[in-house]
Design a protein around this motif. Structure first.
Motif, PDB file in Angstrom:
ATOM      1  N   ALA A   1       0.848   3.129   9.929  1.00 13.43           N
ATOM      2  CA  ALA A   1       2.027   2.738  10.703  1.00 13.43           C
ATOM      3  C   ALA A   1       2.102   3.370  12.088  1.00 13.43           C
ATOM      4  CB  ALA A   1       3.287   3.072   9.913  1.00 13.43           C
ATOM      5  N   ASN A   2       1.632   4.589  12.273  1.00 14.79           N
ATOM      6  CA  ASN A   2       1.843   5.245  13.561  1.00 14.79           C
ATOM      7  C   ASN A   2       0.585   5.917  14.102  1.00 14.79           C
ATOM      8  OD1 ASN A   2       1.723   7.282  11.693  1.00 14.79           O
ATOM      9  ND2 ASN A   2       3.303   8.519  12.651  1.00 14.79           N
ATOM     10  N   PHE A   3      -0.570   5.392  13.758  1.00 11.39           N
ATOM     11  CA  PHE A   3      -1.817   6.032  14.180  1.00 11.39           C
ATOM     12  C   PHE A   3      -2.808   4.976  14.648  1.00 11.39           C
ATOM     13  CE2 PHE A   3      -5.649   8.736  13.227  1.00 11.39           C
ATOM     14  CZ  PHE A   3      -5.352   9.695  14.174  1.00 11.39           C
ATOM     15  N   GLY A   4      -2.347   4.064  15.481  1.00  8.22           N
ATOM     16  CA  GLY A   4      -3.210   2.995  15.958  1.00  8.22           C
ATOM     17  C   GLY A   4      -3.337   1.900  14.919  1.00  8.22           C
ATOM     18  N   LYS A   5      -4.216   0.962  15.177  1.00 14.23           N
ATOM     19  CA  LYS A   5      -4.433  -0.146  14.250  1.00 14.23           C
ATOM     20  C   LYS A   5      -5.332   0.312  13.118  1.00 14.23           C
ATOM     21  CE  LYS A   5      -4.102  -3.568  17.910  1.00 14.23           C
ATOM     22  NZ  LYS A   5      -4.814  -4.606  18.665  1.00 14.23           N
ATOM     23  N   GLY A   6      -4.919  -0.009  11.910  1.00 11.34           N
ATOM     24  CA  GLY A   6      -5.739   0.389  10.783  1.00 11.34           C
ATOM     25  C   GLY A   6      -5.169  -0.107   9.474  1.00 11.34           C
ATOM     26  N   THR A   7      -5.967   0.008   8.424  1.00 13.67           N
ATOM     27  CA  THR A   7      -5.570  -0.440   7.094  1.00 13.67           C
ATOM     28  C   THR A   7      -5.784   0.671   6.078  1.00 13.67           C
ATOM     29  OG1 THR A   7      -7.765  -1.336   6.633  1.00 13.67           O
ATOM     30  CG2 THR A   7      -6.139  -2.847   7.592  1.00 13.67           C
ATOM     31  N   THR A   8      -5.085   0.557   4.972  1.00 11.01           N
ATOM     32  CA  THR A   8      -5.260   1.494   3.871  1.00 11.01           C
ATOM     33  C   THR A   8      -5.300   0.714   2.566  1.00 11.01           C
ATOM     34  OG1 THR A   8      -4.383   3.489   2.807  1.00 11.01           O
ATOM     35  CG2 THR A   8      -2.765   1.921   3.631  1.00 11.01           C
ATOM     36  N   GLN A   9      -6.093   1.200   1.614  1.00  9.24           N
ATOM     37  CA  GLN A   9      -6.190   0.605   0.284  1.00  9.24           C
ATOM     38  C   GLN A   9      -6.149   1.724  -0.746  1.00  9.24           C
ATOM     39  OE1 GLN A   9      -9.394  -2.342  -0.228  1.00  9.24           O
ATOM     40  NE2 GLN A   9      -9.700  -2.185   1.976  1.00  9.24           N
ATOM     41  N   ASN A  10      -5.385   1.520  -1.814  1.00  7.28           N
ATOM     42  CA  ASN A  10      -5.291   2.476  -2.915  1.00  7.28           C
ATOM     43  C   ASN A  10      -5.576   1.748  -4.217  1.00  7.28           C
ATOM     44  OD1 ASN A  10      -4.288   4.528  -1.212  1.00  7.28           O
ATOM     45  ND2 ASN A  10      -2.206   3.794  -1.471  1.00  7.28           N
ATOM     46  N   ALA A  11      -6.341   2.364  -5.080  1.00 10.18           N
ATOM     47  CA  ALA A  11      -6.531   1.870  -6.441  1.00 10.18           C
ATOM     48  C   ALA A  11      -6.398   3.072  -7.371  1.00 10.18           C
ATOM     49  CB  ALA A  11      -7.893   1.211  -6.602  1.00 10.18           C
ATOM     50  N   SER A  12      -5.643   2.915  -8.448  1.00  7.56           N
ATOM     51  CA  SER A  12      -5.442   4.052  -9.345  1.00  7.56           C
ATOM     52  C   SER A  12      -5.368   3.594 -10.793  1.00  7.56           C
ATOM     53  CB  SER A  12      -4.157   4.805  -8.982  1.00  7.56           C
ATOM     54  OG  SER A  12      -3.017   4.020  -9.260  1.00  7.56           O
TER      55      SER A  12
END
Length: 196
Positions: free
Chosen positions: A130-141
């Motif tokens: 959200a606040n660190f440039g353009k990027g994505t995150t993925q979580n699997a648990s």
């Protein structure tokens, strides 16, 4: 000693309780985790070491529905905040906020008349930095543990799980891929509600 007393109190308090795990019930709840850790890495371009102390707060919620007795599926949104305090001249103060959402499924193994239950929970979330440039995150648990029931609607869960997380920053001047994986502990509340 305090933890043992609290666990004993919760166990005794929940002995007469049981929870609704029947088809057509809603499952609403959430969990949180907090931890700090030290991280060291090397900038592969400048060969300069970078180190820092990180503080991470993770809050997730869930809204699910029991499709069958003891089996629920739903949506799990979450927010993750990481603050890094640099420990050397190459390090900087960094704050990263990740917002994500995705499906989850869980299954309770024991009979619903028990004052506690053993469960397994799997989830996958996708989101953005959200606040660190353009990027994505993925979580699997994948998690397993127990839920102690206070009454037929409210339970406190203690889960141990394995988390795989991938963060990708897309900016061309400062692109990176960061993968984090390992075991973690989650504590949360669940509310079991009947469908009207």
């Amino acid at each position: 000693m305090k933890h043992l007393m609290l666990l004993s109190f919760l166990t005794v308090f929940s002995i007469s309780a049981k929870c609704q795990l029947d088809r057509n019930y809603w499952l609403v709840g959430g969990a949180g985790s907090f931890y700090t850790y030290n991280e060291q890495s090397v900038n592969t371009v400048t060969n300069m070491p970078v180190s820092g102390k990180l503080t991470e707060i993770n809050i997730t919620g869930n809204v699910g529905y029991f499709l069958f007795d003891k089996f629920a599926v739903g949506i799990r949104p979450g927010i993750n905040s990481i603050k890094s305090h640099g420990a050397n001249s190459a390090s900087v103060l960094t704050e990263v906020t990740k917002i994500y959402v995705g499906p989850f499924a869980r299954y309770y193994f024991l009979n619903k008349e028990k004052p506690f239950n053993i469960l397994v929970d799997g989830s996958y979330q996708f989101g953005s930095l959200a606040n660190f440039g353009k990027g994505t995150t993925q979580n699997a648990s994948i998690m397993t543990g127990t839920e102690l029931f206070f009454n037929n609607s409210v339970g406190l869960e203690f889960l141990l799980g394995y988390l795989y997380q991938k963060n990708i920053k897309d900016e061309t001047q400062n692109a990176y891929k960061h993968i984090k994986k390992g075991f973690y502990v989650s504590i949360g509340f669940q509310i079991h509600l009947i469908k009207d």
